[in-house]
Design a protein around this motif. Structure first.
Motif, short mmCIF file in Angstrom:
data_model
loop_
_atom_site.label_atom_id
_atom_site.label_comp_id
_atom_site.label_asym_id
_atom_site.label_seq_id
_atom_site.Cartn_x
_atom_site.Cartn_y
_atom_site.Cartn_z
N THR A 26 13.73 34.14 -45.06
CA THR A 26 13.58 32.88 -45.79
C THR A 26 13.78 31.69 -44.83
N PRO A 27 12.76 31.33 -44.07
CA PRO A 27 12.92 30.23 -43.09
C PRO A 27 13.16 28.89 -43.77
N ASP A 28 13.85 28.03 -43.07
CA ASP A 28 14.13 26.68 -43.55
C ASP A 28 12.88 25.82 -43.35
N PRO A 29 12.27 25.35 -44.44
CA PRO A 29 11.02 24.58 -44.28
C PRO A 29 11.23 23.19 -43.69
N PHE A 30 12.47 22.72 -43.69
CA PHE A 30 12.73 21.34 -43.27
C PHE A 30 13.23 21.27 -41.83
N ARG A 31 13.37 22.39 -41.19
CA ARG A 31 13.85 22.41 -39.81
C ARG A 31 12.67 22.23 -38.87
N TRP A 32 12.76 21.22 -38.05
CA TRP A 32 11.76 20.98 -37.02
C TRP A 32 12.49 21.06 -35.69
N HIS B 234 12.01 15.86 -46.40
CA HIS B 234 12.46 17.14 -46.96
C HIS B 234 11.96 17.34 -48.39
N ARG B 235 10.67 17.12 -48.59
CA ARG B 235 10.08 17.32 -49.91
C ARG B 235 9.77 18.81 -50.12
N PRO B 236 10.03 19.35 -51.30
CA PRO B 236 9.93 20.80 -51.52
C PRO B 236 8.53 21.32 -51.81
N ASP B 237 7.56 20.44 -52.08
CA ASP B 237 6.26 20.93 -52.54
C ASP B 237 5.12 20.36 -51.71
N VAL B 238 5.22 20.51 -50.40
CA VAL B 238 4.21 20.00 -49.47
C VAL B 238 3.37 21.15 -48.94
N LEU B 239 2.06 20.99 -49.01
CA LEU B 239 1.13 21.98 -48.47
C LEU B 239 0.15 21.26 -47.56
N PRO B 240 0.36 21.30 -46.23
CA PRO B 240 -0.59 20.66 -45.31
C PRO B 240 -1.84 21.55 -45.14
N ALA B 241 -2.68 21.53 -46.17
CA ALA B 241 -3.79 22.49 -46.24
C ALA B 241 -4.82 22.29 -45.13
N GLY B 242 -4.83 21.11 -44.49
CA GLY B 242 -5.74 20.90 -43.40
C GLY B 242 -5.29 21.50 -42.08
N VAL C 50 -4.90 24.00 -39.35
CA VAL C 50 -5.69 25.18 -39.00
C VAL C 50 -4.81 26.41 -38.89
N GLY C 51 -3.63 26.25 -38.29
CA GLY C 51 -2.73 27.39 -38.15
C GLY C 51 -2.28 27.94 -39.49
N LEU C 52 -2.02 27.04 -40.44
CA LEU C 52 -1.59 27.47 -41.76
C LEU C 52 -2.71 28.23 -42.46
N SER D 116 6.37 23.94 -49.90
CA SER D 116 6.98 23.73 -48.58
C SER D 116 7.59 25.03 -48.06
N TYR D 117 8.18 25.80 -48.94
CA TYR D 117 8.80 27.08 -48.56
C TYR D 117 7.72 28.10 -48.20
N ALA D 118 6.65 28.14 -48.98
CA ALA D 118 5.54 29.03 -48.67
C ALA D 118 4.91 28.65 -47.33
N THR D 119 4.81 27.35 -47.07
CA THR D 119 4.27 26.86 -45.80
C THR D 119 5.13 27.34 -44.63
N ALA D 120 6.45 27.20 -44.76
CA ALA D 120 7.35 27.65 -43.70
C ALA D 120 7.21 29.14 -43.46
N LEU D 121 7.05 29.90 -44.52
CA LEU D 121 6.92 31.35 -44.40
C LEU D 121 5.62 31.71 -43.70
N LEU D 122 4.53 31.04 -44.05
CA LEU D 122 3.25 31.33 -43.40
C LEU D 122 3.28 30.94 -41.93
N TRP D 123 3.91 29.83 -41.59
CA TRP D 123 4.03 29.46 -40.18
C TRP D 123 4.86 30.49 -39.42
N THR D 124 5.88 31.06 -40.07
CA THR D 124 6.68 32.10 -39.43
C THR D 124 5.82 33.33 -39.15
N VAL D 125 4.97 33.69 -40.12
CA VAL D 125 4.04 34.80 -39.94
C VAL D 125 3.16 34.54 -38.72
N LEU D 126 2.61 33.33 -38.64
CA LEU D 126 1.69 33.01 -37.55
C LEU D 126 2.39 33.06 -36.19
#
Length: 266
Positions: free
Chosen positions: A30-36, A155-163, A165-167, A198-208
């Motif tokens: 469960t990666p932290d979506p707000f950690r950069w 730190h918004r919980p429902d962000v999907l940067p759909a544009g 490319v990596g995501l 935002s959490y799904a995004t962090a998880l997908l970036w972890t996969v990538l």
């Protein structure tokens, strides 16, 4: 304005709604979506510094972005401020490594902050849509930059940067798609992930990241990314949970390999 739920709650809800998410959480946690990771030491919690770093990162690697940002700080001496930015000339911005378009965008940002047509402080209480609209009014700031700012600084919980490319590539890997989805297709695919995108995004970036890291260590990958190992043929097959794809061949004396970076299937 939506408030971020504790990570465990958000990930539990994602797992309950989507079997693909459930499988990815099992594999990657469960990666932290707000950690950069690059931001704390460089930009700290300063909203303007964070926005400038995101602008620096447009269409270049984070390493190159940090180099440009470091040179920019050298000009700003006392740290980023609207007045200090407004005092920089086009030539100075070009000399530190900004393209002409980015330099013009920085100058437009400085003007808007100086005349108060944009308030970064006000974004903290704005809705997601209002914050994106305010940021994208600045020259050179598009939806991707605005959404990353909402994710990492607000730190918004429902962000999907759909544009991103990596995501989109990560979504293809996770969902066993024959190609990376378009931005609109990813948005539709992610509808069940609301209000925790935002959490799904962090998880997908972890996969990538895992996929790229392990592929780099072990060779080319025969997954949904479409790359083919020399002289090998892929044999698609489903895993028990529907996560991963076994599109890779079985190496001599080895086990099947999934599409998240040449990992032995369990």
């Amino acid at each position: 304005m939506n408030r971020a739920l504790p990570g465990e709650h958000a990930y539990r809800e994602l797992a309950a709604r989507d079997t693909v998410m459930a499988g990815l959480i099992d594999l990657y946690g469960t990666p932290d979506p707000f950690r950069w990771s690059e931001a704390p030491a460089v930009a700290g919690g300063d909203p303007l510094a964070g926005l400038l770093l995101h602008i620096c990162g447009q269409q270049i690697s984070i390493r190159a972005a940090l180099a440009v940002y470091g040179r920019l700080l050298g000009l700003l001496r006392g740290g980023p401020s609207p007045a200090a930015l407004a005092a920089l000339t086009m030539e100075q911005l070009r000399e530190v490594g900004f393209s002409r378009a980015k330099a013009e965008g920085i100058r437009d940002l400085a003007r808007r902050l100086t005349d108060a047509s944009l308030s970064l402080a006000a974004l903290a209480t704005a809705s997601d849509e209002q914050a994106v609209t305010a940021l994208t009014a600045v020259r050179g700031i598009g939806p991707w930059t605005a959404q990353l700012y909402l994710l990492h600084q607000l730190h918004r919980p429902d962000v999907l940067p759909a544009g991103d490319v990596g995501l989109r590539h990560a979504a293809a890997l996770a969902c066993q798609l024959p190609r990376a989805p378009s931005a609109s297709e990813l948005t539709a695919l992610a509808e069940p992930w609301r209000p925790h995108r935002s959490y799904a995004t962090a998880l997908l970036w972890t996969v990538l990241r895992a996929h790229r890291s392990e592929r780099g260590a072990r060779g080319p990958c025969l997954s949904a990314c479409g790359e083919r190992a020399r002289g090998r043929q892929s044999r698609p097959a489903a895993t028990e949970r529907g996560v991963g794809c076994r599109r890779h061949p079985t190496p001599p004396g080895g086990q099947g390999l999934d599409c998240y970076g040449w990992r032995p299937l369990k």
